[in-house]
Write a protein that holds these residues in place. Structure first.
Motif, PDB file in Angstrom:
ATOM      1  N   TYR A 178       0.914  -1.218  -0.120  1.00  0.00           N
ATOM      2  CA  TYR A 178       0.018   0.005  -0.214  1.00  0.00           C
ATOM      3  C   TYR A 178       0.862   1.278  -0.081  1.00  0.00           C
ATOM      4  O   TYR A 178       0.613   2.072  -1.009  1.00  0.00           O
ATOM      5  CB  TYR A 178      -0.753   0.067   1.344  1.00  0.00           C
ATOM      6  N   THR A 179       1.899   1.299   0.947  1.00  0.00           N
ATOM      7  CA  THR A 179       2.725   2.289   0.934  1.00  0.00           C
ATOM      8  C   THR A 179       3.428   2.789  -0.192  1.00  0.00           C
ATOM      9  O   THR A 179       3.773   3.780  -0.752  1.00  0.00           O
ATOM     10  CB  THR A 179       3.638   2.271   2.096  1.00  0.00           C
ATOM     11  N   HIS A 180       4.011   1.612  -0.965  1.00  0.00           N
ATOM     12  CA  HIS A 180       4.728   1.664  -2.094  1.00  0.00           C
ATOM     13  C   HIS A 180       3.643   2.331  -3.464  1.00  0.00           C
ATOM     14  O   HIS A 180       4.531   3.152  -4.103  1.00  0.00           O
ATOM     15  CB  HIS A 180       5.300   0.463  -2.463  1.00  0.00           C
ATOM     16  N   PHE A 181       2.726   1.707  -3.551  1.00  0.00           N
ATOM     17  CA  PHE A 181       1.950   2.364  -4.567  1.00  0.00           C
ATOM     18  C   PHE A 181       0.868   3.247  -4.485  1.00  0.00           C
ATOM     19  O   PHE A 181       0.359   3.704  -5.449  1.00  0.00           O
ATOM     20  CB  PHE A 181       1.188   0.968  -5.148  1.00  0.00           C
ATOM     21  N   PHE A 182       0.658   3.792  -3.056  1.00  0.00           N
ATOM     22  CA  PHE A 182      -0.180   4.715  -2.969  1.00  0.00           C
ATOM     23  C   PHE A 182      -0.076   6.304  -3.753  1.00  0.00           C
ATOM     24  O   PHE A 182      -1.070   6.574  -4.633  1.00  0.00           O
ATOM     25  CB  PHE A 182      -0.190   5.055  -1.488  1.00  0.00           C
ATOM     26  N   ILE A 183       1.046   6.640  -3.881  1.00  0.00           N
ATOM     27  CA  ILE A 183       1.350   7.874  -4.607  1.00  0.00           C
ATOM     28  C   ILE A 183       1.148   7.799  -6.170  1.00  0.00           C
ATOM     29  O   ILE A 183       0.630   8.384  -6.695  1.00  0.00           O
ATOM     30  CB  ILE A 183       2.707   8.556  -4.321  1.00  0.00           C
ATOM     31  N   PRO A 184       1.729   6.426  -6.768  1.00  0.00           N
ATOM     32  CA  PRO A 184       1.646   6.582  -8.054  1.00  0.00           C
ATOM     33  C   PRO A 184       0.091   6.193  -8.424  1.00  0.00           C
ATOM     34  O   PRO A 184      -0.325   6.687  -9.720  1.00  0.00           O
ATOM     35  CB  PRO A 184       2.524   5.195  -8.426  1.00  0.00           C
ATOM     36  N   MET A 185      -0.710   5.374  -7.756  1.00  0.00           N
ATOM     37  CA  MET A 185      -2.162   5.257  -7.953  1.00  0.00           C
ATOM     38  C   MET A 185      -2.884   6.535  -7.777  1.00  0.00           C
ATOM     39  O   MET A 185      -3.708   6.858  -8.568  1.00  0.00           O
ATOM     40  CB  MET A 185      -2.667   4.232  -6.934  1.00  0.00           C
ATOM     41  N   LYS A 186      -2.545   7.421  -6.602  1.00  0.00           N
ATOM     42  CA  LYS A 186      -3.241   8.722  -6.500  1.00  0.00           C
ATOM     43  C   LYS A 186      -2.900   9.612  -7.703  1.00  0.00           C
ATOM     44  O   LYS A 186      -3.889  10.240  -8.047  1.00  0.00           O
ATOM     45  CB  LYS A 186      -2.633   9.397  -5.266  1.00  0.00           C
ATOM     46  N   ARG A 187      -1.942   9.693  -8.168  1.00  0.00           N
ATOM     47  CA  ARG A 187      -1.261  10.386  -9.472  1.00  0.00           C
ATOM     48  C   ARG A 187      -2.206   9.903 -10.544  1.00  0.00           C
ATOM     49  O   ARG A 187      -2.642  10.754 -11.354  1.00  0.00           O
ATOM     50  CB  ARG A 187       0.355  10.466  -9.489  1.00  0.00           C
ATOM     51  N   PHE A 188      -2.205   8.825 -10.906  1.00  0.00           N
ATOM     52  CA  PHE A 188      -3.054   8.064 -11.921  1.00  0.00           C
ATOM     53  C   PHE A 188      -4.335   8.433 -12.003  1.00  0.00           C
ATOM     54  O   PHE A 188      -4.971   8.863 -12.670  1.00  0.00           O
ATOM     55  CB  PHE A 188      -2.832   6.536 -11.924  1.00  0.00           C
ATOM     56  N   ALA A 189      -5.144   8.450 -10.768  1.00  0.00           N
ATOM     57  CA  ALA A 189      -6.242   8.762 -10.452  1.00  0.00           C
ATOM     58  C   ALA A 189      -6.761  10.137 -10.712  1.00  0.00           C
ATOM     59  O   ALA A 189      -7.497  10.652 -11.323  1.00  0.00           O
ATOM     60  CB  ALA A 189      -6.821   8.191  -9.134  1.00  0.00           C
ATOM     61  N   PHE A 190      -5.843  11.156  -9.931  1.00  0.00           N
ATOM     62  CA  PHE A 190      -5.829  12.751 -10.134  1.00  0.00           C
ATOM     63  C   PHE A 190      -5.786  12.805 -11.593  1.00  0.00           C
ATOM     64  O   PHE A 190      -6.538  13.796 -11.991  1.00  0.00           O
ATOM     65  CB  PHE A 190      -4.753  13.161  -9.380  1.00  0.00           C
ATOM     66  N   VAL A 191      -4.924  12.529 -12.401  1.00  0.00           N
ATOM     67  CA  VAL A 191      -4.675  12.939 -13.739  1.00  0.00           C
ATOM     68  C   VAL A 191      -6.145  12.791 -14.393  1.00  0.00           C
ATOM     69  O   VAL A 191      -6.536  13.484 -15.501  1.00  0.00           O
ATOM     70  CB  VAL A 191      -3.761  11.992 -14.463  1.00  0.00           C
ATOM     71  N   ARG A 192      -6.985  11.807 -14.048  1.00  0.00           N
ATOM     72  CA  ARG A 192      -8.188  11.321 -14.673  1.00  0.00           C
ATOM     73  C   ARG A 192      -9.547  12.104 -13.871  1.00  0.00           C
ATOM     74  O   ARG A 192     -10.440  12.338 -14.885  1.00  0.00           O
ATOM     75  CB  ARG A 192      -8.421   9.832 -14.683  1.00  0.00           C
ATOM     76  N   VAL A 193      -9.254  12.602 -12.803  1.00  0.00           N
ATOM     77  CA  VAL A 193     -10.366  13.011 -12.340  1.00  0.00           C
ATOM     78  C   VAL A 193     -10.397  14.377 -11.650  1.00  0.00           C
ATOM     79  O   VAL A 193     -11.169  15.058 -11.385  1.00  0.00           O
ATOM     80  CB  VAL A 193     -10.911  12.141 -10.963  1.00  0.00           C
ATOM     81  N   ALA A 227      -7.623  -2.297 -11.852  1.00  0.00           N
ATOM     82  CA  ALA A 227      -8.483  -2.228 -10.520  1.00  0.00           C
ATOM     83  C   ALA A 227      -8.867  -0.728 -10.325  1.00  0.00           C
ATOM     84  O   ALA A 227     -10.102  -0.433 -10.216  1.00  0.00           O
ATOM     85  CB  ALA A 227      -8.280  -2.991  -9.432  1.00  0.00           C
ATOM     86  N   LEU A 228      -7.933   0.038 -10.413  1.00  0.00           N
ATOM     87  CA  LEU A 228      -8.161   1.574 -10.146  1.00  0.00           C
ATOM     88  C   LEU A 228      -8.613   2.145 -11.438  1.00  0.00           C
ATOM     89  O   LEU A 228      -9.619   2.803 -11.331  1.00  0.00           O
ATOM     90  CB  LEU A 228      -6.718   2.247 -10.102  1.00  0.00           C
ATOM     91  N   LYS A 229      -8.457   1.786 -12.864  1.00  0.00           N
ATOM     92  CA  LYS A 229      -9.190   2.266 -13.862  1.00  0.00           C
ATOM     93  C   LYS A 229     -10.663   1.832 -13.796  1.00  0.00           C
ATOM     94  O   LYS A 229     -11.290   2.573 -14.255  1.00  0.00           O
ATOM     95  CB  LYS A 229      -8.312   1.512 -15.200  1.00  0.00           C
ATOM     96  N   TRP A 230     -11.243   0.611 -13.431  1.00  0.00           N
ATOM     97  CA  TRP A 230     -12.244   0.342 -13.322  1.00  0.00           C
ATOM     98  C   TRP A 230     -13.023   1.110 -12.222  1.00  0.00           C
ATOM     99  O   TRP A 230     -14.153   1.524 -12.566  1.00  0.00           O
ATOM    100  CB  TRP A 230     -12.340  -1.075 -12.827  1.00  0.00           C
ATOM    101  N   GLU A 231     -12.496   1.240 -10.979  1.00  0.00           N
ATOM    102  CA  GLU A 231     -13.018   2.034 -10.016  1.00  0.00           C
ATOM    103  C   GLU A 231     -13.234   3.632 -10.716  1.00  0.00           C
ATOM    104  O   GLU A 231     -14.345   4.243 -10.359  1.00  0.00           O
ATOM    105  CB  GLU A 231     -11.929   2.113  -8.732  1.00  0.00           C
ATOM    106  N   ILE A 232     -12.363   4.154 -11.361  1.00  0.00           N
ATOM    107  CA  ILE A 232     -12.626   5.454 -12.177  1.00  0.00           C
ATOM    108  C   ILE A 232     -13.651   5.655 -12.824  1.00  0.00           C
ATOM    109  O   ILE A 232     -14.582   6.371 -12.857  1.00  0.00           O
ATOM    110  CB  ILE A 232     -11.379   5.796 -12.601  1.00  0.00           C
ATOM    111  N   SER A 233     -13.679   4.418 -13.810  1.00  0.00           N
ATOM    112  CA  SER A 233     -14.714   4.117 -14.828  1.00  0.00           C
ATOM    113  C   SER A 233     -16.136   4.021 -14.163  1.00  0.00           C
ATOM    114  O   SER A 233     -17.230   4.775 -14.462  1.00  0.00           O
ATOM    115  CB  SER A 233     -14.549   2.950 -15.512  1.00  0.00           C
ATOM    116  N   ASP A 234     -16.165   3.492 -12.969  1.00  0.00           N
ATOM    117  CA  ASP A 234     -17.491   3.159 -12.297  1.00  0.00           C
ATOM    118  C   ASP A 234     -17.905   4.466 -11.510  1.00  0.00           C
ATOM    119  O   ASP A 234     -18.845   4.837 -11.704  1.00  0.00           O
ATOM    120  CB  ASP A 234     -17.260   2.230 -11.103  1.00  0.00           C
ATOM    121  N   TRP A 235     -16.915   5.182 -11.168  1.00  0.00           N
ATOM    122  CA  TRP A 235     -17.224   6.621 -10.515  1.00  0.00           C
ATOM    123  C   TRP A 235     -17.919   7.456 -11.735  1.00  0.00           C
ATOM    124  O   TRP A 235     -18.824   8.138 -11.358  1.00  0.00           O
ATOM    125  CB  TRP A 235     -15.930   7.229  -9.961  1.00  0.00           C
TER     126      TRP A 235
END
Length: 185
Positions: free
Chosen positions: A31-46, A83-91
């Motif tokens: 979780y600690t390792h992937f949080f920032i890259p995942m947050k960045r990926f989501a932020f760029v989209r939302v 999974a993150l891409k699907w979560e964003i798509s669902d949102w």
């Protein structure tokens, strides 16, 4: 949250294996390792820091319940971003909101603006200048270190498509940089 820890692929695979067997410490390290890259990926989209964090948290809640079902631990990174891409798509589907590239109503002094940088201040305009499909592969492959195969799995496209999108993105960036350097002369 501070910088993500530097983990090798072998270390990630070991942590995934341990997390599959119920090791909370290993799961927390992932979780600690992937949080920032995942947050960045989501932020760029939302384009919303708090929403990006919520989406990432939702994914990690789902991952915590489903990690035991992951058959091939080497696919964890692509599985995570998919999974993150699907979560964003669902949102997007459930909220029926348009995702705006620039939010004109936000106050520039808002603390959210500082979070939005995520050490990507110079990269955001570059990614925004690319078509979404190319920006996705550039971000996953170059910024998050996913292989071509992992990027293809995360985006649910063939590897050849990833390669051609990367090639087009590189050419677009080369042309853009060349035009800017000639304009400044």
């Amino acid at each position: 949250m501070s910088k993500s820890t530097a983990l090798t692929l072998d270390m990630i695979n070991l942590l995934v294996l341990q997390a599959k067997h119920g090791d909370d410490r290993a799961f927390n390290m992932l979780y600690t390792h992937f949080f920032i890259p995942m947050k960045r990926f989501a932020f760029v989209r939302v384009n919303d820091t708090m929403l990006a964090e919520d989406l990432v948290q939702n994914v990690w809640l789902k991952i915590s319940k489903r990690i035991k079902t992951l058959d091939d631990i080497t696919l964890f990174r692509s599985w995570l971003f998919k999974a993150l891409k699907w979560e964003i798509s669902d949102w997007v589907k459930s909220s029926k909101n348009k995702i705006l590239a620039n939010s004109a109503h936000e106050d520039a002094s808002d603390s959210q603006v500082a979070d939005q940088a995520l050490d990507m201040g110079q990269l955001m305009p570059i990614l925004a200048g690319l078509p979404a499909s190319e920006a996705d592969v550039v971000e996953l492959h170059y910024l998050n270190g996913l292989s071509v195969q992992e990027t293809a799995l995360a985006l649910d496209v063939p590897e050849g498509t990833v390669k051609s999108r990367l090639s087009r993105a590189r050419e677009t960036l080369r042309t853009s940089i060349y035009e800017e350097s000639n304009y400044e002369l």
